[in-house]
Design a protein around this motif. Structure first.
Motif, PDB file in Angstrom:
ATOM      1  N   GLN A  48      55.283  87.850  74.660  1.00 48.90           N
ATOM      2  CA  GLN A  48      54.736  88.925  73.832  1.00 48.90           C
ATOM      3  C   GLN A  48      55.818  89.578  72.985  1.00 48.90           C
ATOM      4  O   GLN A  48      55.602  89.887  71.815  1.00 48.90           O
ATOM      5  CB  GLN A  48      54.059  89.968  74.712  1.00 48.90           C
ATOM      6  CG  GLN A  48      52.798  89.485  75.377  1.00 48.90           C
ATOM      7  CD  GLN A  48      52.252  90.498  76.372  1.00 48.90           C
ATOM      8  OE1 GLN A  48      52.982  91.359  76.858  1.00 48.90           O
ATOM      9  NE2 GLN A  48      50.973  90.379  76.674  1.00 48.90           N
ATOM     10  N   MET A  75      47.567  99.304  75.481  1.00 48.31           N
ATOM     11  CA  MET A  75      48.574  99.480  74.443  1.00 48.31           C
ATOM     12  C   MET A  75      49.310  98.157  74.264  1.00 48.31           C
ATOM     13  O   MET A  75      49.730  97.536  75.231  1.00 48.31           O
ATOM     14  CB  MET A  75      49.539 100.596  74.842  1.00 48.31           C
ATOM     15  CG  MET A  75      50.646 100.803  73.860  1.00 48.31           C
ATOM     16  SD  MET A  75      51.857 102.076  74.306  1.00 48.31           S
ATOM     17  CE  MET A  75      50.866 103.492  74.597  1.00 48.31           C
ATOM     18  N   SER A  76      49.474  97.743  73.025  1.00 44.69           N
ATOM     19  CA  SER A  76      50.155  96.481  72.744  1.00 44.69           C
ATOM     20  C   SER A  76      51.665  96.621  72.964  1.00 44.69           C
ATOM     21  O   SER A  76      52.218  97.727  72.929  1.00 44.69           O
ATOM     22  CB  SER A  76      49.884  96.038  71.310  1.00 44.69           C
ATOM     23  OG  SER A  76      50.602  96.828  70.399  1.00 44.69           O
ATOM     24  N   VAL A  77      52.303  95.486  73.160  1.00 42.44           N
ATOM     25  CA  VAL A  77      53.756  95.467  73.343  1.00 42.44           C
ATOM     26  C   VAL A  77      54.433  95.997  72.085  1.00 42.44           C
ATOM     27  O   VAL A  77      55.391  96.764  72.161  1.00 42.44           O
ATOM     28  CB  VAL A  77      54.241  94.046  73.693  1.00 42.44           C
ATOM     29  CG1 VAL A  77      55.751  93.982  73.704  1.00 42.44           C
ATOM     30  CG2 VAL A  77      53.684  93.602  75.023  1.00 42.44           C
ATOM     31  N   ARG A  78      53.922  95.616  70.928  1.00 44.39           N
ATOM     32  CA  ARG A  78      54.507  96.093  69.665  1.00 44.39           C
ATOM     33  C   ARG A  78      54.445  97.614  69.578  1.00 44.39           C
ATOM     34  O   ARG A  78      55.416  98.263  69.193  1.00 44.39           O
ATOM     35  CB  ARG A  78      53.808  95.462  68.474  1.00 44.39           C
ATOM     36  CG  ARG A  78      54.417  95.935  67.162  1.00 44.39           C
ATOM     37  CD  ARG A  78      53.739  95.329  65.943  1.00 44.39           C
ATOM     38  NE  ARG A  78      54.324  95.841  64.743  1.00 44.39           N
ATOM     39  CZ  ARG A  78      55.406  95.357  64.150  1.00 44.39           C
ATOM     40  NH1 ARG A  78      56.042  94.342  64.682  1.00 44.39           N
ATOM     41  NH2 ARG A  78      55.869  95.887  63.040  1.00 44.39           N
ATOM     42  N   THR A  79      53.311  98.181  69.954  1.00 49.77           N
ATOM     43  CA  THR A  79      53.161  99.638  69.919  1.00 49.77           C
ATOM     44  C   THR A  79      54.147 100.298  70.865  1.00 49.77           C
ATOM     45  O   THR A  79      54.756 101.314  70.522  1.00 49.77           O
ATOM     46  CB  THR A  79      51.714 100.035  70.276  1.00 49.77           C
ATOM     47  OG1 THR A  79      50.818  99.417  69.351  1.00 49.77           O
ATOM     48  CG2 THR A  79      51.531 101.540  70.236  1.00 49.77           C
ATOM     49  N   ASP A  81      56.913  87.747  69.811  1.00 47.62           N
ATOM     50  CA  ASP A  81      55.993  87.819  68.675  1.00 47.62           C
ATOM     51  C   ASP A  81      56.248  89.028  67.771  1.00 47.62           C
ATOM     52  O   ASP A  81      55.588  89.182  66.751  1.00 47.62           O
ATOM     53  CB  ASP A  81      54.537  87.860  69.164  1.00 47.62           C
ATOM     54  CG  ASP A  81      54.106  86.522  69.737  1.00 47.62           C
ATOM     55  OD1 ASP A  81      54.723  85.487  69.402  1.00 47.62           O
ATOM     56  OD2 ASP A  81      53.140  86.511  70.537  1.00 47.62           O
ATOM     57  N   ARG A 119      55.571  88.479  79.459  1.00 51.21           N
ATOM     58  CA  ARG A 119      56.097  89.644  78.720  1.00 51.21           C
ATOM     59  C   ARG A 119      57.098  89.203  77.673  1.00 51.21           C
ATOM     60  O   ARG A 119      57.109  89.723  76.549  1.00 51.21           O
ATOM     61  CB  ARG A 119      56.721  90.643  79.694  1.00 51.21           C
ATOM     62  CG  ARG A 119      55.682  91.387  80.513  1.00 51.21           C
ATOM     63  CD  ARG A 119      56.265  92.301  81.545  1.00 51.21           C
ATOM     64  NE  ARG A 119      57.150  93.306  80.975  1.00 51.21           N
ATOM     65  CZ  ARG A 119      57.982  94.048  81.705  1.00 51.21           C
ATOM     66  NH1 ARG A 119      58.051  93.891  83.020  1.00 51.21           N
ATOM     67  NH2 ARG A 119      58.751  94.930  81.147  1.00 51.21           N
TER      68      ARG A 119
END
Length: 86
Positions: free
Chosen positions: A82, A1-5, A85, A79
Motif C-alpha cells: 500500500q 482511512m487510506s494509507v495515503r491519507t 502505491d 502494508r
C-alpha cells in the motif's frame, strides 16, 4: 482511512509543528503553504515519508521468523504494498 491519507496527515503534522504562519492579519498552516506553492516538493515529502515507513516495516519483517510469524509477515507485506502505491 487510506494509507495515503494517513501519510498526508503525518507529513502535515510534521510541517505544522512550528505553528501557523502569520502574514499581516492572515494565518496559514505551513502544510497548506507547501501544498499550494510547491506541490512537487509536497509529493516528494510524502514519498520520502512512505519510504522510511517501508524501511521500518521491512526491518520488522526481517526480524520475524517466517514459520512462526507468517500471518504477521503477510500483514506487513500488505502494508508495504500500500505504501509503495503512494
Amino acid at each position: 482511512m487510506s494509507v495515503r491519507t494517513m501519510i498526508e496527515e503525518m507529513v502535515d503534522e510534521m510541517l505544522d509543528e512550528g505553528g501557523p504562519v502569520r502574514i499581516g492579519n492572515l494565518t496559514f498552516y505551513r502544510s497548506e503553504i507547501v501544498k499550494r506553492m510547491d506541490p512537487v516538493a509536497y509529493r516528494i515529502m510524502l514519498t520520502e515519508y512512505a519510504d522510511v515507513e517501508i524501511e521500518d516495516l521491512q526491518y520488522e519483517i526481517d526480524r520475524l521468523d517466517p514459520e512462526d510469524d507468517a500471518d504477521e509477515i503477510q500483514d506487513l507485506q500488505e502494508r508495504i504494498a500500500q505504501l509503495e502505491d503512494i
